[in-house]
Design an enzyme around this catalytic site. Structure first.
Site, PDB file in Angstrom:
ATOM      1  NE  ARG A  55      -4.281  -1.221  -0.106  1.00  0.00           N
ATOM      2  CZ  ARG A  55      -4.379  -2.229  -0.976  1.00  0.00           C
ATOM      3  NH1 ARG A  55      -3.367  -2.530  -1.785  1.00  0.00           N
ATOM      4  NH2 ARG A  55      -5.480  -2.941  -1.066  1.00  0.00           N
ATOM      5  CD  GLU A  66      -2.963   3.159  -5.769  1.00  0.00           C
ATOM      6  OE1 GLU A  66      -3.943   2.465  -6.109  1.00  0.00           O
ATOM      7  OE2 GLU A  66      -1.993   2.697  -5.165  1.00  0.00           O
ATOM      8  CG  HIS A  95      -2.998  -0.854  -7.104  1.00  0.00           C
ATOM      9  ND1 HIS A  95      -3.502  -0.169  -6.034  1.00  0.00           N
ATOM     10  CD2 HIS A  95      -2.962  -2.158  -6.698  1.00  0.00           C
ATOM     11  CE1 HIS A  95      -3.759  -0.999  -5.036  1.00  0.00           C
ATOM     12  NE2 HIS A  95      -3.436  -2.223  -5.418  1.00  0.00           N
TER      13      HIS A  95
END
Ligand code: DGY
Length: 324
Positions: free
Chosen positions: A241, A270, A289
């Site tokens: 994370r 994000e 991601h």
């Protein structure tokens, strides 16, 4: 006929998953911008019985407080730091998540990021696209770092961390790890890993790879103090994370070469855009991601997400459940 229960999805899922949901529920899918605008989420949460969400969505106390009928939140992720679990539990809202099926995919990405940044693969790609190959033509102009014989420090030797350890072993790396509690000696031997304190992990590793959840204890844990303690030649890999790292401090550390480089799949907020400071730094590899993003893994995640939701809608415990 009884009215179908309402399920809201903050992003699209595979057709097979939507079809399965449609048979039983009245579904609505947010297909617009990601993440979904807060106001839209607030307007839907009031009415729905079930929610399928993703790590970008902030499912906090304020949002859950306006939910009248919500029975279950099924997140398409192994991480659940975007959901206020305590508050959900207090309000008898079940929470399902998708561990295990994404272990290999995420470990593979961490491993590929490690090779990428150490061997300067993406950086080389960017150099060619800029038309600058001729500037790095000398034998010593563009050298990377060997993985063999280097020490990989795994912060969080859970499912993903252990899988990464197995990958790294076959590349002849030495592996140290830090967890809240060491794993059993037998398992340490099988994996070929050694337990060290967090401080030693930081000081001794040639590469540190983060595999812990984001909690109040790990929030911005990697800051300038940590970067100063790392070897100047060390690399940092983050597929866990973004908020575990103080982004501003990392930008500084990369610019000043306090550490050699980093590879990041996750960010404080994000998605990041082209004005993010990391974008202009050469010694960092960035991916959007994609830890769990393989065709095969995403199908398995969708299957579990649907199963978790259905169980919760029937007041049963999801297969993978957080809270209760
Ligand atoms: C997760 O599942 O939490 C991952 O971060 C998604 O890629």
């Amino acid at each position: 006929m009884m009215e179908k229960k309402k399920v809201f999805l903050t992003r699209n899922l595979h057709d097979f998953a939507l079809k399965e949901l449609e048979k039983i529920y009245q579904i609505e899918v947010h297909t617009g911008k990601v993440p979904i605008p807060r106001r839209k989420l607030e307007s839907r949460i009031k009415e729905i019985d079930g929610l399928i969400c993703f790590p970008y969505d902030i499912i906090d106390r304020k949002l859950l407080d306006i939910a009248r009928n919500l029975k279950v939140i099924s997140t398409f992720s192994v991480g659940f730091d975007h959901i206020d679990i305590e508050f959900a539990k207090k309000n008898k809202i079940r929470v399902g998540y998708t561990p295990e099926v994404l272990t290999d995919a995420t470990a593979d990405l961490a491993f590929s990021l490690m090779i990428d940044v150490m061997r300067r693969v993406s950086e080389g790609d960017r150099i060619i696209r800029k038309g600058s190959w001729k500037e790095i033509y000398g034998a010593y102009d563009y050298t990377g770092t060997d993985l063999q014989g280097k020490t990989l420090g795994i912060f969080g030797l859970g499912r993903i961390g252990s899988t990464l350890a197995r990958r790294a072993k076959s590349f002849d790396m030495n592996i140290i790890y830090h967890n809240r509690k060491p794993i059993s000696k037998t398992r340490e031997k099988t994996l070929g890993v050694n337990y060290v304190s967090f401080e030693k992990l930081i000081r001794q590793s040639d590469v540190v790879s983060i595999h812990v959840p984001h909690t109040s204890k790990t929030d911005r844990l990697f800051d300038k103090r940590i970067f100063k303690s790392m070897k100047k030649t060390a690399f940092l890999i983050n597929t866990a994370r973004g908020k575990i790292i103080n982004q501003k401090d990392l930008v500084e550390a990369l610019k000043k070469r306090t550490i050699a480089g980093a590879a990041l799949d996750v960010f404080e907020s994000e998605p990041i855009g082209k004005n993010n400071p990391f974008v202009k730094i050469p010694n960092v590899t960035l991916t959007p991601h994609i830890g769990s993003s393989t065709k095969e893994t995403r199908v398995k995640m969708a299957e579990i997400t649907v199963k978790n939701l259905k169980l919760g809608m029937n007041s049963k415990k999801p297969i993978y459940s957080v809270g209760f």
